[in-house]
Design a protein around this motif. Structure first.
Motif, PDB file in Angstrom:
ATOM      1  N   THR A 187      21.504  40.726  25.124  1.00 52.31           N
ATOM      2  CA  THR A 187      22.538  39.703  24.978  1.00 52.31           C
ATOM      3  C   THR A 187      23.126  39.349  26.345  1.00 52.31           C
ATOM      4  N   THR A 188      23.276  38.057  26.600  1.00 53.38           N
ATOM      5  CA  THR A 188      23.773  37.603  27.900  1.00 53.38           C
ATOM      6  C   THR A 188      25.221  38.035  28.102  1.00 53.38           C
ATOM      7  N   ARG A 189      25.473  38.576  29.288  1.00 51.33           N
ATOM      8  CA  ARG A 189      26.818  39.028  29.639  1.00 51.33           C
ATOM      9  C   ARG A 189      27.304  38.242  30.854  1.00 51.33           C
ATOM     10  N   LEU A 190      28.463  37.607  30.711  1.00 47.27           N
ATOM     11  CA  LEU A 190      29.062  36.874  31.814  1.00 47.27           C
ATOM     12  C   LEU A 190      29.845  37.861  32.671  1.00 47.27           C
ATOM     13  N   PRO A 191      29.633  37.865  33.975  1.00 43.05           N
ATOM     14  CA  PRO A 191      30.311  38.848  34.825  1.00 43.05           C
ATOM     15  C   PRO A 191      31.801  38.567  34.953  1.00 43.05           C
ATOM     16  N   ALA A 192      32.562  39.605  35.283  1.00 40.73           N
ATOM     17  CA  ALA A 192      33.999  39.467  35.530  1.00 40.73           C
ATOM     18  C   ALA A 192      34.243  38.577  36.746  1.00 40.73           C
ATOM     19  N   PHE A 193      35.418  37.980  36.809  1.00 40.14           N
ATOM     20  CA  PHE A 193      35.760  37.156  37.967  1.00 40.14           C
ATOM     21  C   PHE A 193      37.268  37.131  38.169  1.00 40.14           C
ATOM     22  N   THR A 194      37.655  36.785  39.386  1.00 41.42           N
ATOM     23  CA  THR A 194      39.055  36.560  39.754  1.00 41.42           C
ATOM     24  C   THR A 194      39.130  35.285  40.569  1.00 41.42           C
ATOM     25  N   CYS A 195      40.013  34.380  40.179  1.00 43.76           N
ATOM     26  CA  CYS A 195      40.186  33.111  40.891  1.00 43.76           C
ATOM     27  C   CYS A 195      41.643  32.937  41.305  1.00 43.76           C
ATOM     28  N   ILE A 196      41.835  32.335  42.468  1.00 46.64           N
ATOM     29  CA  ILE A 196      43.164  32.061  42.999  1.00 46.64           C
ATOM     30  C   ILE A 196      43.369  30.554  43.086  1.00 46.64           C
ATOM     31  N   ASP A 197      44.515  30.076  42.589  1.00 45.90           N
ATOM     32  CA  ASP A 197      44.907  28.676  42.695  1.00 45.90           C
ATOM     33  C   ASP A 197      46.190  28.573  43.515  1.00 45.90           C
ATOM     34  N   ALA A 198      46.434  27.437  44.110  1.00 49.68           N
ATOM     35  CA  ALA A 198      47.630  27.251  44.928  1.00 49.68           C
ATOM     36  C   ALA A 198      48.123  25.815  44.803  1.00 49.68           C
ATOM     37  N   GLY A 203      48.709  30.896  41.909  1.00 50.38           N
ATOM     38  CA  GLY A 203      48.270  31.421  40.625  1.00 50.38           C
ATOM     39  C   GLY A 203      47.036  32.280  40.760  1.00 50.38           C
ATOM     40  N   VAL A 204      46.878  33.234  39.852  1.00 45.21           N
ATOM     41  CA  VAL A 204      45.700  34.096  39.826  1.00 45.21           C
ATOM     42  C   VAL A 204      45.256  34.263  38.382  1.00 45.21           C
ATOM     43  N   ILE A 205      43.946  34.209  38.175  1.00 46.22           N
ATOM     44  CA  ILE A 205      43.336  34.478  36.867  1.00 46.22           C
ATOM     45  C   ILE A 205      42.290  35.561  37.061  1.00 46.22           C
ATOM     46  N   HIS A 206      42.354  36.607  36.245  1.00 43.38           N
ATOM     47  CA  HIS A 206      41.287  37.611  36.220  1.00 43.38           C
ATOM     48  C   HIS A 206      40.779  37.734  34.798  1.00 43.38           C
ATOM     49  N   GLN A 207      39.467  37.739  34.668  1.00 39.03           N
ATOM     50  CA  GLN A 207      38.848  37.882  33.355  1.00 39.03           C
ATOM     51  C   GLN A 207      37.722  38.888  33.460  1.00 39.03           C
ATOM     52  N   ALA A 208      37.768  39.917  32.627  1.00 40.39           N
ATOM     53  CA  ALA A 208      36.708  40.920  32.609  1.00 40.39           C
ATOM     54  C   ALA A 208      35.425  40.302  32.066  1.00 40.39           C
ATOM     55  N   SER A 209      34.343  41.043  32.156  1.00 39.51           N
ATOM     56  CA  SER A 209      33.064  40.537  31.653  1.00 39.51           C
ATOM     57  C   SER A 209      33.144  40.321  30.142  1.00 39.51           C
ATOM     58  N   GLN A 210      32.307  39.404  29.644  1.00 44.53           N
ATOM     59  CA  GLN A 210      32.275  39.101  28.212  1.00 44.53           C
ATOM     60  C   GLN A 210      30.862  38.715  27.815  1.00 44.53           C
ATOM     61  N   PHE A 211      30.561  38.890  26.530  1.00 45.09           N
ATOM     62  CA  PHE A 211      29.257  38.515  26.005  1.00 45.09           C
ATOM     63  C   PHE A 211      29.272  37.056  25.563  1.00 45.09           C
ATOM     64  N   PHE A 269      31.337  32.342  36.271  1.00 40.64           N
ATOM     65  CA  PHE A 269      30.873  31.696  35.043  1.00 40.64           C
ATOM     66  C   PHE A 269      31.980  31.866  33.998  1.00 40.64           C
ATOM     67  N   PRO A 270      32.812  30.850  33.799  1.00 41.20           N
ATOM     68  CA  PRO A 270      34.024  31.020  32.990  1.00 41.20           C
ATOM     69  C   PRO A 270      33.797  31.107  31.493  1.00 41.20           C
ATOM     70  N   ASP A 271      32.757  30.435  30.970  1.00 42.93           N
ATOM     71  CA  ASP A 271      32.591  30.396  29.528  1.00 42.93           C
ATOM     72  C   ASP A 271      31.151  30.064  29.172  1.00 42.93           C
ATOM     73  N   ALA A 272      30.866  30.066  27.865  1.00 41.05           N
ATOM     74  CA  ALA A 272      29.509  29.810  27.380  1.00 41.05           C
ATOM     75  C   ALA A 272      29.587  29.276  25.962  1.00 41.05           C
ATOM     76  N   HIS A 273      28.466  28.766  25.489  1.00 38.39           N
ATOM     77  CA  HIS A 273      28.330  28.438  24.070  1.00 38.39           C
ATOM     78  C   HIS A 273      27.471  29.473  23.361  1.00 38.39           C
ATOM     79  N   ASN A 274      26.441  29.931  24.034  1.00 36.35           N
ATOM     80  CA  ASN A 274      25.574  30.973  23.493  1.00 36.35           C
ATOM     81  C   ASN A 274      24.848  31.629  24.672  1.00 36.35           C
ATOM     82  N   ASN A 275      23.782  32.370  24.377  1.00 34.96           N
ATOM     83  CA  ASN A 275      23.072  33.105  25.427  1.00 34.96           C
ATOM     84  C   ASN A 275      22.396  32.198  26.453  1.00 34.96           C
ATOM     85  N   ALA A 276      22.157  30.940  26.104  1.00 34.87           N
ATOM     86  CA  ALA A 276      21.378  30.062  26.989  1.00 34.87           C
ATOM     87  C   ALA A 276      22.159  28.873  27.507  1.00 34.87           C
TER      88      ALA A 276
END
Length: 685
Positions: free
Chosen positions: A624-635, A607-615, A660-667
């Motif tokens: 405003t805090t921006r979470l960087p894009a990432f790509t992960c591989i599962d097997a 499996g592969v997941i790609h997620q672009a950057s998000q605020f 950094f997959p997710d957030a609640h707010n900037n901190a």
């Protein structure tokens, strides 16, 4: 008295039958939808009519039991990471929280088509499938659901035979779980099924641990003459550490502290005890009229206490501001839903007419006490946990929500090529409550009456292909999705409204392989969002718009090769000011899961997941805090030891990506788990 009267009325107007084919291929008494491997054929609980998904003018993703097991998924968040167009929020470490098409929610969850809006972590142990319906869908589900909803479908009993299944699993962090699924016919017309699970929780984060156990007995009876009844009870007990991740630094997640805990060990804790009872009655009044009623009662007792980063770090080895509070909530839900489906032919056309009634009575009590810390900053260079004491009440609220709804929908087949779906729903939402703190008490109340339309046009150039256009609306009352309070200003404001325009296509390439595509525009008016500077309050932002494209493929490419994949592109912004971007809505997402069986006993997964950057929060400034894009591989590796026993090894984050997959707010930003593995032993008899 109003509750008893409304319940009695609805019981005389029962609901649509639910259809399901469990993974064990036993024919259930109460049915909820058919599946073939990773492919879902239809949905009853999510659409209220037994309609093939090909003929539903809306984007729908279904994750079947087979796929849940193959990927060793353990939470709603795990599931949705593989569903493009949805993003998972941190939920402050104590609840499921998601964003669908740019709309953040903690309440748009359903159980067999009935509202399940309390804040908690939902398990997967007793589910046949998870359905994700995109776009506002008030006609079927009522208020909320501005970006869509998530519907969990329970396993149900069968009279076809005895089935016993068990599963033991452990991962490299030290977490482990054991579950059981037993079905037993009681007679040729009655059956009993019980699912149970115990989970010992652990992950890569310092001091995180916990446990969850749950039990779900279910009895179903064929009453004869086309009538069936089912009674389900679920007990859930969840006790775990509350972890709100790491803070930010200069508009990005703080790096180098992946495992560092920013709470206080022994203080950060959330507990939940839930008792959920569900009664179903399905039947046929005639050859062309089916009816069904569902009554759900839930009692939820929850407390969460947390110390957390309350702002960005001052430097890489500097200090982090801390804050704390404790928050107990008690909720009782009584929800009654009745549907009638009438199949008729007239004027050379066929009609599937849905009539529905719903009643809800929800009582909530919530308090909050802010914490006083011995040291309100955390020194990264010399990490020492402070102590905390919780002071006088800062919030003490009780509320009651009574809702009544009526809806009608007609699915019209004009010919073999053309279909129309049209309907209206009326909702009356009545909230009353009292803010008991500070003194003197402040009562609040508001009543909203809303009519929500739905219109869909379907063209089928071939029986296996549909091209559709749809228009739908929904609304969210000013008390929000948890109706904790209603300020004097909010009492005078109209509900938020959601309007979705969508064009799409669906193709059943084969019975076990389908492809879908959708283009949409979702507008939200009277919009509010958590204040980036103070997430405990909301601010008005006016009108927002999310435009996007969603693609999906599910099924067997070859007899021994199953896939489930998708891609989404979303542009979520404030109308009139493109520099203001909506929170937790990546512009692009891609996922693909494969299972390839090289022999009858040996298979592999990738499996592969790609997620672009998000605020992390709504972007109102360059900081405003921006979470960087990432790509992960599962097997994964699957091995059938025998006809009844299977070994399975799942590897997450195969290349040990830092993300950094997710957030609640900037901190409050979650750190992704490093390379880890889970070994599972399953048995079926």
């Amino acid at each position: 008295m109003r509750v008893l009267t409304s319940t009695a009325i609805l019981l005389t107007f029962p609901a649509v039958a639910i259809a399901q084919e469990p993974a064990t291929n036993l024919e259930p008494i109460i049915v909820t939808g058919q599946s073939r491997g990773y492919v879902a054929v239809n949905s009853v609980t999510a659409t209220k009519t037994d309609t093939p998904l090909l003929d539903v003018p809306q984007s729908i993703n279904v994750v079947t039991r087979e796929q849940l097991d193959d990927q060793a998924l353990r939470s709603v968040g795990d599931v949705l990471r593989y569903v493009p167009g949805t993003s998972v929020g941190q939920g402050e470490g104590n609840r499921d929280q998601i964003t669908l098409r740019g709309q953040n929610t903690t309440a748009d969850f359903f159980l067999d088509g009935v509202r399940d809006d309390t804040q908690y972590f939902r398990g997967l142990y007793n589910l046949e499938r998870i359905e994700v319906l995109k776009g506002p869908y008030a006609l079927i589900f009522g208020r909320g659901g501005g970006g869509g909803i998530v519907n969990r479908v329970q396993k149900t009993p069968s009279t076809s035979g005895v089935f016993r299944g068990g599963r033991v699993s452990a991962n490299s962090f030290g977490a482990w779980d054991v579950s059981a699924d037993v079905n037993a016919p009681l007679s040729d017309r009655a059956a009993f099924r019980i699912n149970a699970v115990y989970e010992s929780l652990d992950n890569h984060r310092d001091f995180f641990e916990g446990e969850r156990y749950a039990l779900n007995p279910y009895v179903a009876v064929d009453l004869g003459a086309g009538w069936r009844a089912g009674l389900s009870y679920e007990y859930v007990n969840d006790d775990r550490v509350v972890d709100r991740g790491v803070p930010s630094l200069a508009g990005a997640p703080l790096k180098g502290y992946r495992d560092q805990f920013f709470g206080i060990p022994g203080v950060n804790r959330t507990t939940l005890e839930a008792n959920i009872a569900k009664l179903r009655l399905d039947g046929a009044l005639s050859d062309n009229v089916e009816v069904s009623t569902t009554i759900l009662y839930g009692d939820y007792d929850k407390v969460y206490t947390n110390v957390f980063a309350n702002g960005p770090a001052t430097a890489q080895n500097g200090t982090v501001p801390l804050s704390a509070y404790t928050d107990p909530t008690n909720r009782q839900n009584l929800l009654v839903q009745s549907n009638l489906v009438w199949d008729i032919a007239a004027g050379g056309m066929t009609h599937k007419v849905l009539f529905g009634l719903e009643y809800g009575d929800q009582d909530s009590a919530n308090q909050r006490r802010n914490g006083v810390l011995s040291n309100s900053t955390f020194n990264l260079a010399n990490p020492v946990f402070p102590t905390v004491a919780f002071s006088a009440l800062s919030r003490d609220t009780v509320s009651n929500v009574e809702s009544v709804s009526a809806y009608v929908q007609d699915q019209i087949s004009l010919s073999e090529q053309f279909e129309i779906v049209a309907g209206l729903r009326y909702d009356r939402f009545d909230i009353t409550g009292t803010d008991l703190q500070p003194n003197p008490d402040r009562p609040f109340a508001r009543t909203d009456d809303k009519v929500s339309p739905r219109l869909g046009l379907i063209y089928k150039p071939k029986p296996t292909v549909s091209i559709y256009g749809s228009y739908s609306q929904s609304f969210l009352p000013r008390s929000g999705d948890q109706f904790l309070t209603l300020s004097p200003t909010q009492q005078n404001l109209e509900p938020e409204e959601f309007t979705n325009h969508e064009i799409g296509a669906k193709w059943d390439v084969r019975p076990d392989l389908n492809v879908t595509a959708a283009v949409f525009r979702l507008d939200r008016t009277n919009a509010t969002t958590p204040d980036p500077l103070n997430p405990t309050v909301t601010i008005n932002v006016g009108k927002t718009r999310t435009e996007g494209v969603e693609l999906a493929v599910t099924g067997r490419l070859r007899p021994n090769w199953q896939v489930s994949g998708g891609y989404s592109w979303q542009d979520a912004r404030l109308q009139g000011n493109d520099s203001v971007r909506l929170a937790q809505t990546p512009r692009q997402q891609f996922s693909l899961w494969n299972r390839y069986d090289v022999s009858r006993r040996l298979g592999f997964g990738l499996g592969v997941i790609h997620q672009a950057s998000q605020f992390a929060a709504i972007r109102t400034s360059p900081t405003t805090t921006r979470l960087p894009a990432f790509t992960c591989i599962d097997a994964a590796v699957f091995y059938e030891v025998s006809d009844t026993i299977q070994l399975q090894l799942n590897v997450e984050n195969l290349f040990d990506t830092t993300y950094f997959p997710d957030a609640h707010n900037n901190a409050n930003i979650s750190t992704g788990a490093p390379l880890n593995a889970r070994l599972t032993l399953s048995a079926r008899f």
